[in-house]
Design an enzyme around this catalytic site. Sequence first.
Site, mmCIF file in Angstrom:
data_model
loop_
_atom_site.group_PDB
_atom_site.id
_atom_site.type_symbol
_atom_site.label_atom_id
_atom_site.label_comp_id
_atom_site.label_asym_id
_atom_site.label_seq_id
_atom_site.Cartn_x
_atom_site.Cartn_y
_atom_site.Cartn_z
ATOM 1 N N LYS A 181 0.840 -1.175 0.000
ATOM 2 C CA LYS A 181 0.000 0.000 0.000
ATOM 3 C C LYS A 181 0.885 1.237 0.000
ATOM 4 C CE LYS A 181 -1.175 1.879 3.931
ATOM 5 N NZ LYS A 181 -0.328 2.313 5.036
ATOM 6 N N HIS A 191 -1.184 -5.748 5.582
ATOM 7 C CA HIS A 191 -0.578 -6.558 6.639
ATOM 8 C C HIS A 191 -1.545 -6.829 7.803
ATOM 9 C CE1 HIS A 191 0.334 -2.714 8.653
ATOM 10 N NE2 HIS A 191 0.605 -3.397 9.740
ATOM 11 N N LYS A 213 -2.418 -10.529 10.489
ATOM 12 C CA LYS A 213 -2.450 -10.591 11.957
ATOM 13 C C LYS A 213 -3.275 -11.788 12.416
ATOM 14 C CE LYS A 213 -1.773 -5.603 12.535
ATOM 15 N NZ LYS A 213 -0.410 -5.535 13.075
ATOM 16 N N GLU A 248 -2.785 4.358 17.776
ATOM 17 C CA GLU A 248 -1.329 4.306 17.907
ATOM 18 C C GLU A 248 -0.865 5.458 18.778
ATOM 19 O OE1 GLU A 248 0.794 3.057 14.138
ATOM 20 O OE2 GLU A 248 -0.832 4.286 13.350
ATOM 21 N N ASP A 254 -4.330 6.230 4.992
ATOM 22 C CA ASP A 254 -3.257 5.426 5.564
ATOM 23 C C ASP A 254 -3.799 4.199 6.306
ATOM 24 O OD1 ASP A 254 -0.438 5.055 6.216
ATOM 25 O OD2 ASP A 254 -0.961 5.603 8.271
ATOM 26 N N HIS A 267 -6.635 -1.022 6.045
ATOM 27 C CA HIS A 267 -6.635 -1.917 7.208
ATOM 28 C C HIS A 267 -8.008 -2.026 7.880
ATOM 29 C CE1 HIS A 267 -2.448 -1.715 6.450
ATOM 30 N NE2 HIS A 267 -2.171 -0.637 7.165
ATOM 31 N N LYS A 310 -3.267 8.720 15.278
ATOM 32 C CA LYS A 310 -1.917 8.800 15.833
ATOM 33 C C LYS A 310 -2.009 9.567 17.150
ATOM 34 C CE LYS A 310 0.281 7.356 11.980
ATOM 35 N NZ LYS A 310 0.865 5.998 11.948
ATOM 36 N N LYS A 352 -1.357 2.091 22.294
ATOM 37 C CA LYS A 352 -1.354 1.322 21.054
ATOM 38 C C LYS A 352 -2.361 0.204 21.238
ATOM 39 C CE LYS A 352 0.449 -0.790 17.287
ATOM 40 N NZ LYS A 352 0.527 -0.226 15.948
HETATM 41 C C1 BG6 Z 1 0.845 1.181 8.241
HETATM 42 C C2 BG6 Z 1 0.653 2.678 8.270
HETATM 43 O O1 BG6 Z 1 0.190 0.630 7.134
HETATM 44 O O2 BG6 Z 1 0.330 0.612 9.427
HETATM 45 C C3 BG6 Z 1 1.331 3.267 9.489
HETATM 46 O O3 BG6 Z 1 1.198 3.259 7.108
HETATM 47 C C4 BG6 Z 1 0.873 2.553 10.743
HETATM 48 O O4 BG6 Z 1 1.071 4.660 9.583
HETATM 49 C C5 BG6 Z 1 0.966 1.046 10.596
HETATM 50 O O5 BG6 Z 1 1.695 2.990 11.814
HETATM 51 C C6 BG6 Z 1 0.332 0.343 11.775
HETATM 52 O O6 BG6 Z 1 0.589 -1.028 11.719
HETATM 53 P P1 BG6 Z 1 0.559 -1.927 13.007
HETATM 54 O O7 BG6 Z 1 0.818 -3.302 12.516
HETATM 55 O O8 BG6 Z 1 1.643 -1.418 13.908
HETATM 56 O O9 BG6 Z 1 -0.783 -1.747 13.631
#
Ligand code: BG6
Length: 486
Positions: free
Chosen positions: A148, A178, A182, A216, A235, A240, A340, A345
């Site tokens: 992405k 990704h 998970k 996050e 993003d 996601h 953010k 997290k």
């Molecule tokens: C990415 C984003 O795809 O995913 C980032 O570009 C983000 O901004 C990240 O921090 C978060 O991934 P994860 O696996 O840490 O939740």
Amino acid sequence: EPVDSFDYVIFGATGDLTMRKLLPALYRRFAEGQVPADARIVGTARSPLDDEAYRERARVALRQHLRPDEIIDATLNRFLRLVHYVSLNGADSAGNWDGLKALLASNASDERIRVFYLATSPDLYGDIARNVAEKGLRSDRSRIVLEKPIGTDLETARKVNDGVGKHFPENSIYRIDHYLGKEAVQNIIALRFANPMLERMWDRESIEYVQITAAETVGLEGRGGYYDGSGALRDMIQNHLLQVLTVVAMERPSSLDADALRDEKVRVLKSLKPLDPRNLGENVARGQYVQGNTGGKPVPAYREELPGEAPSNTETFVALKAEIDNARWRGVPFYLRSGKRMPEKLTEVVVQFRAGEPGLFGEARPGSRLVIRVQPNESVTLPLFVKHPGNGFGLDEVDALSPLGQPERIRYRDSYEGLMLDAVKGSPALFVRKDETEAAWEWVTPILEGWRNAADGPDAYEAGTWGPESARELLRRSGHRWVEDV
Ligand code: BG6
């Protein structure tokens, strides 16, 4: 079990993603014995480096991003021997493509798999695919993996897809998200369809709303160049969070085959009720952090983190209410939120079941709440009320479901590990199909349009909080609230 032998060609090999995620993922699979000894990992990027110099960079990155107990010097050295580097300008048809071709040809056979992993700027994807094809680098067993972001709106996404699609058939294009790598996201499929009790209750009759949060604590992480042109909607939400939503909401697929699964997921995306760009306030809130505290430390405002402290209207937080216009879900809000500089997290899915009848035990019983914690500490919990021991009918709340698997003994794989090897094995089930990406963009694009034409920008929120007041207001209007929100 080692997979078949492969060459893994990574475009964008000096970039952050390769160093932080891709090389560590391949190292871990190597350490587990899944990568055959004659596999090769070929990094390409513009920088003029030789194999040795690139291996040194890779070594530094692996030491930095793997846990100390994962690093075994002998294993690391053996792994680095699989790593090669070719300096290449992806868009440029002259470049050093011959160098890459020669390297690949030096160990070619019909069975050898080639994966081309594109982790560059997406503007280059079409050119890279073209060069790979025109220079004759494809083998009978090649796949192309696209990171992405695929485009920045529907139109540009189509351009990227069509550009790559001219040179690779859709079934060899692996769009990576990704979040689908998970463990706890994949587990949603098992939870829903392996438990008849839940399966029967998984609809508007029983469920009041769903919340999907990906919070996050980090801010820009030095990615200002990319992030400021993107924002939280592109993003995180477009890919996601909407992917997680599809898994939560899809109909039972006829099998777990890639296309059966993805047919159902795309149906969900196409059933999302379109938003009106002129009237977004009802359904969407956006925010940008100002200075505050995360993890007890003062942090600067988003704008101060940007190079030159440029003024910016980019959202670092989005909350929205989506509705799925089908028989199963009509009228059930799906609240999505990502930002953010949140207090922690945390990624989780909350499924709120409807409240019970008042009477027997006093007030109306609050509905049960199934919480699927994606990270950290993957778990599934479903509290139940039971009778308090002793006289009378006092109630206790107990957790009926448990941590996912047995976390003290299982190391959950990082999300990239499984996916990178799925691409080698040729199993695209957990990758995003063209029509899925485009359907997701189709739904998201009116939001971008509405924002572009709006008189005001994102609402300010203090770093280290759960976002602006407007995010709370969004749920309050339906009589709901965010599960985490202090
Ligand atoms: C990415 C984003 O795809 O995913 C980032 O570009 C983000 O901004 C990240 O921090 C978060 O991934 P994860 O696996 O840490 O939740």
